[in-house]
Structure formats: C-alpha cells, structure tokens
Motif scaffolding. Structure first.
Motif, PDB file in Angstrom:
ATOM      1  N   ARG A  86     -18.485  19.838 -65.694  1.00 48.16           N
ATOM      2  CA  ARG A  86     -17.635  18.710 -65.308  1.00 48.16           C
ATOM      3  C   ARG A  86     -17.865  18.300 -63.855  1.00 48.16           C
ATOM      4  O   ARG A  86     -17.686  17.142 -63.500  1.00 48.16           O
ATOM      5  CB  ARG A  86     -16.165  19.058 -65.534  1.00 48.16           C
ATOM      6  N   PHE A  87     -18.248  19.258 -63.022  1.00 44.95           N
ATOM      7  CA  PHE A  87     -18.533  18.960 -61.622  1.00 44.95           C
ATOM      8  C   PHE A  87     -19.905  18.297 -61.474  1.00 44.95           C
ATOM      9  O   PHE A  87     -20.059  17.319 -60.743  1.00 44.95           O
ATOM     10  CB  PHE A  87     -18.474  20.252 -60.801  1.00 44.95           C
ATOM     11  N   GLN A  96     -16.487  14.783 -63.716  1.00 46.39           N
ATOM     12  CA  GLN A  96     -15.027  14.715 -63.788  1.00 46.39           C
ATOM     13  C   GLN A  96     -14.344  15.367 -62.594  1.00 46.39           C
ATOM     14  O   GLN A  96     -13.158  15.179 -62.377  1.00 46.39           O
ATOM     15  CB  GLN A  96     -14.546  15.392 -65.074  1.00 46.39           C
ATOM     16  N   HIS A  97     -15.110  16.172 -61.829  1.00 49.33           N
ATOM     17  CA  HIS A  97     -14.560  16.831 -60.645  1.00 49.33           C
ATOM     18  C   HIS A  97     -15.422  16.488 -59.435  1.00 49.33           C
ATOM     19  O   HIS A  97     -16.650  16.399 -59.546  1.00 49.33           O
ATOM     20  CB  HIS A  97     -14.523  18.352 -60.813  1.00 49.33           C
ATOM     21  N   ASP A  98     -14.773  16.305 -58.294  1.00 49.75           N
ATOM     22  CA  ASP A  98     -15.491  16.037 -57.041  1.00 49.75           C
ATOM     23  C   ASP A  98     -15.371  17.188 -56.050  1.00 49.75           C
ATOM     24  O   ASP A  98     -16.139  17.257 -55.093  1.00 49.75           O
ATOM     25  CB  ASP A  98     -14.960  14.759 -56.384  1.00 49.75           C
ATOM     26  N   PRO A 105      -6.885  12.755 -56.256  1.00 47.78           N
ATOM     27  CA  PRO A 105      -6.425  13.052 -57.622  1.00 47.78           C
ATOM     28  C   PRO A 105      -6.560  14.534 -57.972  1.00 47.78           C
ATOM     29  O   PRO A 105      -7.624  15.121 -57.808  1.00 47.78           O
ATOM     30  CB  PRO A 105      -7.350  12.193 -58.494  1.00 47.78           C
ATOM     31  N   LYS A 108      -5.668  22.717 -52.381  1.00 47.11           N
ATOM     32  CA  LYS A 108      -5.484  21.725 -53.443  1.00 47.11           C
ATOM     33  C   LYS A 108      -4.197  20.934 -53.226  1.00 47.11           C
ATOM     34  O   LYS A 108      -4.172  19.704 -53.381  1.00 47.11           O
ATOM     35  CB  LYS A 108      -5.458  22.411 -54.814  1.00 47.11           C
ATOM     36  N   ASP A 130     -16.486  10.710 -52.799  1.00 45.63           N
ATOM     37  CA  ASP A 130     -17.195  10.429 -54.046  1.00 45.63           C
ATOM     38  C   ASP A 130     -18.371  11.348 -54.335  1.00 45.63           C
ATOM     39  O   ASP A 130     -18.981  11.242 -55.399  1.00 45.63           O
ATOM     40  CB  ASP A 130     -17.694   8.978 -54.039  1.00 45.63           C
ATOM     41  N   ARG A 140      -9.398  15.695 -60.206  1.00 41.51           N
ATOM     42  CA  ARG A 140     -10.759  15.707 -59.668  1.00 41.51           C
ATOM     43  C   ARG A 140     -11.053  16.985 -58.895  1.00 41.51           C
ATOM     44  O   ARG A 140     -12.109  17.110 -58.276  1.00 41.51           O
ATOM     45  CB  ARG A 140     -10.983  14.496 -58.759  1.00 41.51           C
TER      46      ARG A 140
END
Length: 261
Positions: free
Chosen positions: A183-184, A205-207, A159, A150, A133, A162
C-alpha cells in the motif's frame, strides 16, 4: 574449530568466501538513488533539559562509584538509556504502570500522555507536511512515539488513512506487514513493447510509514521514498544500515533520497 564470540572470525570468513561471493551495488553496476545525509540538532524543551541534566549528574556519580562497586556500571547504563529517552520526549522515561507495577509505554496506553508534542516530533511532522505527496519513512524503536507522531500529523490535517505504522501491535504478522508495504509502494502499470498500458497500476494508499525493528528486514519500502528520518539512534551501527537499506536500493523512483538524523 568453532566461532565463539569474536574468536576465529578469520576462519569463518575463509569458509564463507569459499562458497559465496559478495559485491557492492556499484561493483555490479546497479543504479542506486543518490543520498543526501543531514544531521539536524533540535534543542530540547525545558522539561527535557531538566530531566536530562539530572540523569547526567546521576550518571557521572555512578561512574565514579563503579570503581568500588561494579554493579554501578549497570546503573550507569540504565541512566544512559533514560537520557536517550528524555532526549526524544520529556515523558518517555516514565510511562503508566504495567501489570507488574513497572512504568511502560505501549501503543494502547500512549494516549495517556499529557502532550504528544515535543521538539523532535514537531520537526519531523513539519518536514513531512512540506512534501506530503512522496514517501516518508520515520524510524524510532519506541511504539508510544509512533502513536504520538501519528497524532501530531493528524492534528495538523494529514489524513490518518495515509499513515502506516510498522510495529508488533499494528503489524503483528508478516502478511500484515507485506500488505502495508504494498500500500505504501503502490503497483506501477504494466507496459507493452510500444509503451501502451497492458495492466493498470494501483496508486499508493500510504504516504508515511512510522516503524521500528519490525520493518528492518524483509520489507521493501523503496519505490517512492523521498525522505528518511531517524528520531533515535540504535545501539548498533548495523541497525542504521538495515533502516537505510529499506529505501536506498535499486528500483527507487526518486533520484535523491534525503536521510535525516
């Protein structure tokens, strides 16, 4: 006078310091997150070790022959590069043939790998899955490694949406790289003097960010980064400073950042 190579650097320094003043974050009172730096030794697979040992023998022979043949020094340098590649992944030293008939891994042909898994990538994947998270930055110069990591994360249930990839293929323009960084990081809410929310924030939106030199400069990835991974070692120590400078900076919400080599 000119600066040529490593000549006249003192003169250049005097000129720069005549007009500019440089201070560290500590000297000007900026609060930076604490860093925990760790080196983890990951044993190579049998396939990696076999290739590495072969290249090592060839490298030693090239050095011996370089006394009579200076061109062997270039061969030795190439063998060092191959050793570095197979230390990451057993198939990284010999990719599919490109238009010139030379082996080259790219983002487009990375799916042709027999198995994306290797000890280093599996280790990084497992670290990420332990704390999914917060923000994770993974650095490696080779774009095929980006694809394989990835793929391993997605297969493990992380996901795909993410995960952001910073390389010339997936983030070719400054605008695209800026969008991915926002987004990160996400956008924190704007509070008034009483602490009430004036403007709602935007959740990240990205982890995970997997990156190479495309993200070394001009990109902010520091707001929520908790862990940094260096899968490979660049040729220049200054490159490591550029990588770590993406996240070890003022404004990081984490008190401690873990940096893993």
């Amino acid at each position: 006078s000119v600066v040529a190579g490593f000549q006249n650097l003192d003169e250049l320094r005097d000129v720069i310091f005549r007009y500019a003043e440089f201070r560290t974050a500590e000297e000007v009172g900026l609060q930076l997150p604490e860093t925990h730096v760790e080196q983890i030794r990951v044993p190579m697979s049998d396939a990696q070790a076999d290739k590495y040992d072969t290249y090592l023998l060839d490298y030693e022979q090239a050095l011996k022959r370089s006394r009579e043949d200076p061109t062997m020094r270039l061969k030795a340098l190439g063998l060092l590069q191959r050793m570095a590649l197979v230390a990451i992944h057993a198939e990284l030293d010999a990719g599919p043939l490109n238009k010139e008939g030379k082996p080259e891994w790219t983002w487009q042909n990375a799916r042709q790998v027999k198995d994306p898994a290797c000890p280093k990538l599996v280790t990084v994947r497992d670290f990420i899955l332990q704390i999914p998270d917060c923000g994770h930055l993974v650095f490696c110069d080779n774009v095929a490694v980006h694809f394989w990591l990835k793929e391993l994360l997605v297969r493990a249930g992380f996901p795909a949406a993410r995960i952001a990839v910073f390389n010339a293929d997936q983030a070719p323009t400054p605008m695209r790289r800026q969008i991915l960084s926002e987004r990160f990081n996400g956008v924190p809410p704007v509070l008034d003097e009483t602490g009430a929310v004036e403007q709602e924030g935007i959740a990240p939106q990205h982890d995970v960010v997997i990156a190479n030199a495309t993200a070394y400069e001009g990109i902010d990835l520091h707001v929520r980064t908790c862990q940094v991974y260096h899968i490979d070692l660049p040729w220049e120590p200054a490159t490591l400073q550029q990588r770590n400078g993406r996240e070890v900076r003022q404004g990081n919400m984490e008190a401690v950042i873990r940096i893993t080599y």
